[in-house]
Design an enzyme around this catalytic site. Structure first.
Site, PDB file in Angstrom:
ATOM      1  N   GLY A 219      15.892  51.938  -0.612  1.00  0.00           N
ATOM      2  CA  GLY A 219      15.164  50.707  -0.915  1.00  0.00           C
ATOM      3  C   GLY A 219      14.758  49.949   0.326  1.00  0.00           C
ATOM      4  N   PRO A 221      14.309  47.065   3.178  1.00  0.00           N
ATOM      5  CA  PRO A 221      15.323  46.243   3.833  1.00  0.00           C
ATOM      6  C   PRO A 221      15.490  44.920   3.075  1.00  0.00           C
ATOM      7  CG  PRO A 221      13.620  46.929   5.407  1.00  0.00           C
ATOM      8  CD  PRO A 221      13.174  47.372   4.059  1.00  0.00           C
ATOM      9  N   GLY A 222      16.705  44.445   3.026  1.00  0.00           N
ATOM     10  CA  GLY A 222      16.954  43.137   2.419  1.00  0.00           C
ATOM     11  C   GLY A 222      17.044  43.143   0.909  1.00  0.00           C
ATOM     12  N   THR A 223      17.034  44.330   0.300  1.00  0.00           N
ATOM     13  CA  THR A 223      17.109  44.359  -1.161  1.00  0.00           C
ATOM     14  C   THR A 223      18.554  44.344  -1.644  1.00  0.00           C
ATOM     15  OG1 THR A 223      16.731  46.734  -0.940  1.00  0.00           O
ATOM     16  CG2 THR A 223      14.915  45.414  -1.756  1.00  0.00           C
ATOM     17  N   GLY A 224      19.499  44.260  -0.728  1.00  0.00           N
ATOM     18  CA  GLY A 224      20.892  44.112  -1.145  1.00  0.00           C
ATOM     19  C   GLY A 224      21.700  45.403  -1.132  1.00  0.00           C
ATOM     20  N   HIS A 439     -13.422  37.266  11.634  1.00  0.00           N
ATOM     21  CA  HIS A 439     -12.500  38.252  11.080  1.00  0.00           C
ATOM     22  C   HIS A 439     -11.903  37.782   9.751  1.00  0.00           C
ATOM     23  CE1 HIS A 439      -9.442  41.506  11.472  1.00  0.00           C
ATOM     24  NE2 HIS A 439      -8.738  40.658  10.736  1.00  0.00           N
ATOM     25  N   GLU A 440     -11.356  36.583   9.753  1.00  0.00           N
ATOM     26  CA  GLU A 440     -10.713  36.080   8.530  1.00  0.00           C
ATOM     27  C   GLU A 440     -11.735  35.840   7.426  1.00  0.00           C
ATOM     28  OE1 GLU A 440      -7.603  36.319   8.205  1.00  0.00           O
ATOM     29  OE2 GLU A 440      -7.176  36.671  10.330  1.00  0.00           O
ATOM     30  N   HIS A 443     -12.374  39.073   5.604  1.00  0.00           N
ATOM     31  CA  HIS A 443     -11.386  39.376   4.555  1.00  0.00           C
ATOM     32  C   HIS A 443     -11.674  38.539   3.311  1.00  0.00           C
ATOM     33  CE1 HIS A 443      -8.637  41.865   6.809  1.00  0.00           C
ATOM     34  NE2 HIS A 443      -8.385  40.937   7.725  1.00  0.00           N
ATOM     35  N   ASP A 515      -4.307  45.603  10.258  1.00  0.00           N
ATOM     36  CA  ASP A 515      -5.045  45.876   9.019  1.00  0.00           C
ATOM     37  C   ASP A 515      -5.223  47.378   8.848  1.00  0.00           C
ATOM     38  OD1 ASP A 515      -5.339  43.167   8.767  1.00  0.00           O
ATOM     39  OD2 ASP A 515      -7.409  43.127   9.495  1.00  0.00           O
TER      40      ASP A 515
HETATM   41  P1  ADP Z   1      19.961  45.638   2.836  1.00  0.00           P
HETATM   42  O1  ADP Z   1      21.284  46.239   3.152  1.00  0.00           O
HETATM   43  O2  ADP Z   1      19.288  46.261   1.647  1.00  0.00           O
HETATM   44  O3  ADP Z   1      19.025  45.501   3.991  1.00  0.00           O
HETATM   45  P2  ADP Z   1      21.543  43.291   2.475  1.00  0.00           P
HETATM   46  O4  ADP Z   1      22.519  43.721   1.476  1.00  0.00           O
HETATM   47  O5  ADP Z   1      21.974  43.259   3.894  1.00  0.00           O
HETATM   48  O6  ADP Z   1      20.212  44.131   2.358  1.00  0.00           O
HETATM   49  O7  ADP Z   1      20.986  41.868   2.048  1.00  0.00           O
HETATM   50  C1  ADP Z   1      20.977  40.767   2.920  1.00  0.00           C
HETATM   51  C2  ADP Z   1      21.347  39.511   2.180  1.00  0.00           C
HETATM   52  O8  ADP Z   1      20.361  39.164   1.226  1.00  0.00           O
HETATM   53  C3  ADP Z   1      22.617  39.646   1.386  1.00  0.00           C
HETATM   54  O9  ADP Z   1      23.734  39.396   2.173  1.00  0.00           O
HETATM   55  C4  ADP Z   1      22.444  38.596   0.303  1.00  0.00           C
HETATM   56  O10 ADP Z   1      22.833  37.330   0.759  1.00  0.00           O
HETATM   57  C5  ADP Z   1      20.961  38.593   0.075  1.00  0.00           C
HETATM   58  N1  ADP Z   1      20.615  39.422  -1.090  1.00  0.00           N
HETATM   59  C6  ADP Z   1      19.861  40.536  -1.096  1.00  0.00           C
HETATM   60  N2  ADP Z   1      19.731  41.012  -2.353  1.00  0.00           N
HETATM   61  C7  ADP Z   1      20.446  40.185  -3.148  1.00  0.00           C
HETATM   62  C8  ADP Z   1      20.707  40.147  -4.558  1.00  0.00           C
HETATM   63  N3  ADP Z   1      20.206  41.072  -5.404  1.00  0.00           N
HETATM   64  N4  ADP Z   1      21.492  39.172  -5.021  1.00  0.00           N
HETATM   65  C9  ADP Z   1      21.997  38.238  -4.198  1.00  0.00           C
HETATM   66  N5  ADP Z   1      21.788  38.213  -2.878  1.00  0.00           N
HETATM   67  C10 ADP Z   1      21.010  39.168  -2.343  1.00  0.00           C
HETATM   68 ZN    ZN Z   2      -7.135  41.094   9.441  1.00  0.00          ZN
END
Ligand code: ADP
Ligand code: ZN
Length: 613
Positions: A219, A221-224, A439-440, A443, A515
């Site tokens: 998944g 990045p940042g999806t948990g 440019h903008e 778009h 782009d």
């Molecule tokens: P990944 O490992 O996928 O890059 P992380 O687990 O490090 O993402 O997520 C970073 C932070 O974002 C987590 O510590 C949390 O605080 C927040 N976060 C991400 N997804 C969720 C979720 N589904 N529910 C609650 N918090 C989330």
């Molecule tokens: Zn552009």
């Protein structure tokens, strides 16, 4: 009992103070050598130029001691990739005629004397351990009413005794649970099964089922993903060791593999436990693409060996995360390794609302903030992105001295996040402003004529972050699927900026490089993942390895490349056509931008309505 403890603590205090005083004032005899840490490359250099003449290695140690026979006042300490690597190197030096001397000790040989020298430090450490563990005990007692605590597992004490552990982080017992993960209902359901494997392996064994010991989370990045891995450990009531694939990619041959070994050794000690590898692709990328990178191979092979070694024992579960599963070496996804893959999706509308609620819990909001509505307008945000948004909004609210976070604060935070921080004070040349405006506007104008592109929110030529300007579209719809038509039109929209530069200025800048990158990526995805090209047909190349690709033949593969180029070129032509056709509207917007710098979506719609008349 209480009295005894009190006395013990007093005794510890006295002992501790004595130890500290001892450590401060005690100086070993003055002629003892000083220790100096040097890097591995310095070490090699010093062997080569003869500064180091004697080397002391110890079997199984990651450090070596070195000295110059003539000047024994300094002992050099160096972190080494492995004893074998170093001894091989030195043997080769000796073979070349170097007079360097090598000693390899079989086991620990701490002489009585050096033990004595370390006494004050040892006492200090003992004292610290004692104080910390009694602190932990007190702390735990306060928390759960005096149940017996197992100090060796406490996160405080374990970290004290580890030397080379900077490449992972371990938690004795994960306290994160699925409650801390908002949304992601499907994903949690699948992972609940993994929790069950860990807790009740016998249940599955009875039916002859093989339990997976590797799980791959795929998944953005940042999806948990990290959060989920910790939650699995928490739900199963076991420890979690978290690390990242990038920690195993080192310059020195052998370091990666030896780190893998010590990681699994540690895990075995802590078992049952979970090892979490973030960015597994850093070390498990396809070996084909890294031909010649022997270090990489060694590390990956070590990981495979370790995973095969504990297969079927169920004591260690490895969870790995990646956002490029297609780039993984096929050896990693073979049965017995990461044979279970769970895709972690970007949160949908409901998920986003839940995440916003979870991370908004500790923040004050006023009545203008509606999480449902906010969720609606944050399609495409990850969990981490949403968390960050609320955090930025809180900072804005504090700066503006609001009593609570309001919707305007959130909107400001959103702008900041989407396009980077507003740049202040940079002087922009007139030519640069014109270029950005053209440019903008390109778009923007193109998107006005494309059915599937969302309404414009704002066009701006003030630089933010690395972008010279930006064109923002509304984010209204929440969808899991995007049609071919929409993707095709998105390409046209992306090429609008470059097309306008070309037509209006007769030249193109380096500005559209991003782009073009996005457009090429989109076209590529359309063909190889979604089978959207008529000639190549509904075939997915997702996750195909080299050998899989062979069945398609070189012709198909090279035609994929041609098709991508063709698609992007076609999009550019369409964009140019639209711009040529509606040049007067474009010029009008360019002038408006140069005059006001920011033009709202409403204003553009008014211009558009007047133009159509
Ligand atoms: P990944 O490992 O996928 O890059 P992380 O687990 O490090 O993402 O997520 C970073 C932070 O974002 C987590 O510590 C949390 O605080 C927040 N976060 C991400 N997804 C969720 C979720 N589904 N529910 C609650 N918090 C989330
Ligand atoms: Zn552009």
């Amino acid at each position: 009992m209480k009295k005894i403890r009190k006395k013990l603590r007093l005794l510890a205090l006295i002992l501790g103070i004595a130890a500290i005083l001892f450590a401060i004032f005690y100086r070993p005899a003055d002629n003892s050598p000083v220790e100096q840490e040097i890097s591995y490359s310095q070490f090699i250099q010093m062997i080569d130029d003869g500064t180091i003449t004697n080397i002391d290695l110890q079997q199984g140690e990651t450090h070596a001691k070195a000295q110059n026979a003539e000047d024994t006042s300094v002992i050099y300490l160096v972190e080494i990739p492995s004893v074998t690597v170093v001894s091989e190197y030195i043997q080769s030096k000796i073979a070349e005629g170097s007079s360097v001397e090598l000693t390899i000790d079989e086991q620990e040989s701490s002489s009585g004397l050096s033990f004595l020298l370390l006494l004050p430090q040892l006492m200090l450490i003992l004292y610290l351990v004692f104080m910390i563990s009694s602190f932990v005990r007190m702390f735990k007692k306060g928390k759960n009413g005096g149940s017996s605590s197992n100090i060796p597992n406490s996160p405080f004490t374990t970290s004290l005794f580890n030397n080379d552990t900077h490449f992972y982080e371990k938690t004795a017992k994960s306290t994160v649970t699925f409650k801390d993960v908002a949304g992601l209902d499907e994903e949690k359901k699948e992972l609940m099964e993994v929790v069950d494997f860990i807790k009740h392996p016998e249940k599955y064994q009875k039916f002859g089922a093989k339990i997976p010991n590797g799980v791959l989370l795929d998944g953005h990045p940042g999806t948990g993903k990290t959060l989920l891995a910790k939650a699995v450990a928490g739900e199963a009531g076991i420890a979690c060791i978290a690390t990242s694939g990038s920690e195993f990619v080192e310059m020195y041959v052998g370091v990666g593999a030896s780190r893998i070994r010590s990681l699994f050794k540690e895990a075995e000690k802590m078992a049952p436990c979970i090892i979490f590898f973030d960015e597994i692709d850093a070390l498990g990328g396809n070996r084909d693409h890294n031909a010649g990178a022997s270090e990489h191979n060694q590390t990956l092979n070590q990981l495979l060996t370790e995973m095969d070694g504990f297969a079927g024992k169920h004591a260690i579960t490895v969870i790995a995360a990646t956002n490029r599963p297609e780039s993984l070496d096929p050896a990693l996804t073979r049965p017995g390794r990461f044979d279970r893959k769970i895709t972690i999706h970007l949160p949908d509308l409901k998920g986003r609302e839940e995440i916003l609620r979870l991370h908004g819990k500790n923040k004050p909001f006023d009545e203008t903030v509606d999480f449902r509505n906010l969720a609606y307008n944050t399609a495409g945000f990850s969990g981490a992105g949403l968390e960050n948004l609320l955090n930025e909004a809180a900072i804005v609210a504090v700066r503006k001295q609001h009593n609570a976070i309001n919707m305007d604060d959130i909107t400001e935070a959103m702008m900041k996040i989407q396009v980077g921080l507003k740049k202040t004070g940079r002087i922009i040349s007139e030519a640069e402003r014109k270029l950005t405006a053209v440019h903008e506007a390109g778009h923007a104008i193109v998107s006005l004529f494309l059915e599937t592109q969302a309404n414009l929110k704002e066009v701006c030529i003030i630089p933010r972050g690395s972008a010279g300007g930006y064109t923002l579209h509304d984010t209204v719809e929440d969808k899991n699927y995007i049609s071919k038509k929409e993707l095709t039109e998105r390409l046209v929209c992306l090429l609008g900026g470059k097309a306008a530069e070309d037509i209006v200025l007769g030249d193109i800048s380096t500005g559209p490089s991003n782009d073009l990158k996005v457009a090429t990526q989109t076209a590529r995805d359309m063909i190889i993942y979604y089978g959207m090209d008529g000639d190549i047909g509904p075939i997915s190349f997702a996750g195909a390895s080299r050998t899989d690709l062979d069945i398609f033949g070189e012709k198909t593969l090279s035609s994929v490349g041609d098709k991508i180029a063709e698609m992007v070129k076609k999009a550019e032509e369409d964009a140019k056509k639209l711009i040529t056709e509606h040049r007067s509207l474009l010029d009008e917007l360019v002038n408006r931008l140069l005059e006001k710098e920011t033009v709202s979506g409403e204003e553009i719609n008014e211009m558009f309505a007047a133009y159509k008349k």
